[in-house]
Design a protein around this motif. Structure first.
Motif, PDB file in Angstrom:
ATOM      1  N   MET A 166       6.787   9.567   1.011  1.00 48.29           N
ATOM      2  CA  MET A 166       5.989   8.428   0.564  1.00 48.29           C
ATOM      3  C   MET A 166       6.039   7.335   1.628  1.00 48.29           C
ATOM      4  O   MET A 166       7.116   6.968   2.095  1.00 48.29           O
ATOM      5  N   ILE A 167       4.863   6.828   1.992  1.00 48.18           N
ATOM      6  CA  ILE A 167       4.757   5.828   3.060  1.00 48.18           C
ATOM      7  C   ILE A 167       4.227   4.526   2.443  1.00 48.18           C
ATOM      8  O   ILE A 167       3.274   4.540   1.654  1.00 48.18           O
ATOM      9  N   PHE A 168       4.850   3.414   2.809  1.00 43.43           N
ATOM     10  CA  PHE A 168       4.484   2.109   2.261  1.00 43.43           C
ATOM     11  C   PHE A 168       4.228   1.118   3.394  1.00 43.43           C
ATOM     12  O   PHE A 168       4.855   1.207   4.447  1.00 43.43           O
ATOM     13  N   TRP A 169       3.347   0.158   3.151  1.00 43.88           N
ATOM     14  CA  TRP A 169       3.151  -0.902   4.135  1.00 43.88           C
ATOM     15  C   TRP A 169       2.410  -2.078   3.518  1.00 43.88           C
ATOM     16  O   TRP A 169       1.758  -1.959   2.489  1.00 43.88           O
ATOM     17  N   SER A 170       2.547  -3.209   4.173  1.00 41.86           N
ATOM     18  CA  SER A 170       1.749  -4.381   3.804  1.00 41.86           C
ATOM     19  C   SER A 170       1.322  -5.078   5.080  1.00 41.86           C
ATOM     20  O   SER A 170       2.070  -5.117   6.063  1.00 41.86           O
ATOM     21  N   GLU A 171       0.120  -5.598   5.069  1.00 43.09           N
ATOM     22  CA  GLU A 171      -0.370  -6.383   6.203  1.00 43.09           C
ATOM     23  C   GLU A 171      -1.236  -7.507   5.672  1.00 43.09           C
ATOM     24  O   GLU A 171      -1.845  -7.406   4.605  1.00 43.09           O
ATOM     25  N   ASN A 224       0.850  -1.182   0.000  1.00 40.73           N
ATOM     26  CA  ASN A 224       0.000   0.000   0.000  1.00 40.73           C
ATOM     27  C   ASN A 224       0.889   1.235   0.000  1.00 40.73           C
ATOM     28  O   ASN A 224       1.996   1.228   0.558  1.00 40.73           O
ATOM     29  N   ARG A 225       0.376   2.310  -0.603  1.00 29.29           N
ATOM     30  CA  ARG A 225       1.184   3.524  -0.723  1.00 29.29           C
ATOM     31  C   ARG A 225       0.338   4.766  -0.466  1.00 29.29           C
ATOM     32  O   ARG A 225      -0.785   4.879  -0.961  1.00 29.29           O
ATOM     33  N   VAL A 226       0.892   5.673   0.338  1.00 27.93           N
ATOM     34  CA  VAL A 226       0.251   6.955   0.623  1.00 27.93           C
ATOM     35  C   VAL A 226       1.332   8.028   0.594  1.00 27.93           C
ATOM     36  O   VAL A 226       2.451   7.807   1.076  1.00 27.93           O
ATOM     37  N   GLU A 227       1.002   9.179   0.043  1.00 33.09           N
ATOM     38  CA  GLU A 227       1.959  10.284   0.069  1.00 33.09           C
ATOM     39  C   GLU A 227       1.546  11.274   1.142  1.00 33.09           C
ATOM     40  O   GLU A 227       0.437  11.812   1.117  1.00 33.09           O
ATOM     41  N   GLY A 228       2.443  11.496   2.110  1.00 32.32           N
ATOM     42  CA  GLY A 228       2.209  12.470   3.161  1.00 32.32           C
ATOM     43  C   GLY A 228       3.221  13.595   3.053  1.00 32.32           C
ATOM     44  O   GLY A 228       3.758  13.877   1.982  1.00 32.32           O
ATOM     45  N   VAL A 229       3.495  14.240   4.177  1.00 33.87           N
ATOM     46  CA  VAL A 229       4.502  15.302   4.208  1.00 33.87           C
ATOM     47  C   VAL A 229       5.419  15.071   5.395  1.00 33.87           C
ATOM     48  O   VAL A 229       5.033  14.475   6.400  1.00 33.87           O
ATOM     49  N   ASP A 230       6.642  15.529   5.260  1.00 35.71           N
ATOM     50  CA  ASP A 230       7.619  15.419   6.333  1.00 35.71           C
ATOM     51  C   ASP A 230       7.169  16.279   7.509  1.00 35.71           C
ATOM     52  O   ASP A 230       6.861  17.460   7.342  1.00 35.71           O
ATOM     53  N   SER A 231       7.105  15.702   8.716  1.00 35.48           N
ATOM     54  CA  SER A 231       6.621  16.433   9.882  1.00 35.48           C
ATOM     55  C   SER A 231       7.560  17.569  10.282  1.00 35.48           C
ATOM     56  O   SER A 231       7.137  18.542  10.898  1.00 35.48           O
ATOM     57  N   VAL A 232       8.847  17.453   9.925  1.00 34.22           N
ATOM     58  CA  VAL A 232       9.826  18.499  10.263  1.00 34.22           C
ATOM     59  C   VAL A 232       9.918  19.531   9.147  1.00 34.22           C
ATOM     60  O   VAL A 232      10.036  20.735   9.397  1.00 34.22           O
ATOM     61  N   PHE A 233       9.841  19.069   7.890  1.00 33.97           N
ATOM     62  CA  PHE A 233       9.925  19.960   6.739  1.00 33.97           C
ATOM     63  C   PHE A 233       8.626  19.841   5.936  1.00 33.97           C
ATOM     64  O   PHE A 233       8.530  19.057   5.002  1.00 33.97           O
ATOM     65  N   PRO A 234       7.604  20.616   6.307  1.00 36.00           N
ATOM     66  CA  PRO A 234       6.271  20.443   5.729  1.00 36.00           C
ATOM     67  C   PRO A 234       6.192  20.667   4.224  1.00 36.00           C
ATOM     68  O   PRO A 234       5.211  20.285   3.594  1.00 36.00           O
ATOM     69  N   ASN A 235       7.195  21.281   3.623  1.00 39.37           N
ATOM     70  CA  ASN A 235       7.190  21.471   2.175  1.00 39.37           C
ATOM     71  C   ASN A 235       7.755  20.270   1.433  1.00 39.37           C
ATOM     72  O   ASN A 235       7.818  20.272   0.197  1.00 39.37           O
TER      73      ASN A 235
END
Length: 203
Positions: A134-139, A119-130
């Motif tokens: 990309m976050i990946f996972w499988s379950e 699975n893939r979701v694009e978020g933002v860096d919590s320290v550098f919001p600009n």
């Protein structure tokens, strides 16, 4: 004349003894009892029964031969072995931290990457919001198997480094793999080959 074999680095991770050529080890191994280990002795003087807290291995990819981590041309992978008493619960907690960098709307835009099986979701860096991240996972059956995220390079204006992790089957050992974005498509093969490599170096 035959060159003498390279010194070995060894220790125990979650009850399994591992032994590697010191040519793989760019950083001092960390042991649970007495902190950092003196690099030059190769691990033998300590005894392989010492519990490792963290051990990182630099490898060329895809050969899995020792990599020169400090070379400007190094483009391989770094594999880190650590005990992980928290097991799957701890992996899920780490994922919860990763996914917190994505908004609800971004989470709803989740995509299943068939090539990666993740699975893939694009978020933002919590320290550098600009900077996107990309976050990946499988379950499977509610069991978290693999998690990872890739970081954006503002200097390069593209994704640059990826940091993935998974638990060894039947073990409370976590494997962390650091690699370049250009190798992301090879993640499945990377997991398979690294698992075999670690199994061949476990006693």
């Amino acid at each position: 004349p035959v060159a003498p074999p390279a010194p070995k680095v060894c220790g125990v991770v979650s009850g399994v003894v591992y032994e590697f050529s010191s040519e793989y080890v760019p950083f001092w191994p960390e042991y649970e009892d007495k902190g950092s280990y003196k690099r030059g002795a190769g691990g033998v003087d300590r005894g392989c029964e010492s519990n490792l807290y963290s051990l990182s291995l630099a490898m060329n990819w895809p050969e899995l031969t020792p990599g020169n981590y400090f070379s400007e041309t190094f483009s391989g992978i770094v594999v880190t072995l650590e005990p992980w008493p928290a097991g799957e619960r701890g992996l899920r907690e780490t994922f919860d931290f990763f996914i917190s960098e994505a908004t609800y709307k971004q989470r709803e835009a989740k995509v299943f990457d068939r090539q990666l099986g993740l699975n893939r979701v694009e978020g933002v860096d919590s320290v550098f919001p600009n900077s996107p991240r990309m976050i990946f996972w499988s379950e499977r059956n509610g069991h978290m198997e693999q998690i990872g995220r890739c970081s954006w390079s503002k200097y390069r204006s593209k994704y640059h480094r990826c940091h993935f992790r998974y638990l060894l089957e039947g073990s409370k050992t976590i494997v962390k793999i650091d690699f370049g974005w250009d190798k992301l498509s090879e993640w499945g093969e990377m997991v398979s080959r690294v698992k075999k490599f670690l199994a061949s170096n476990g006693v």
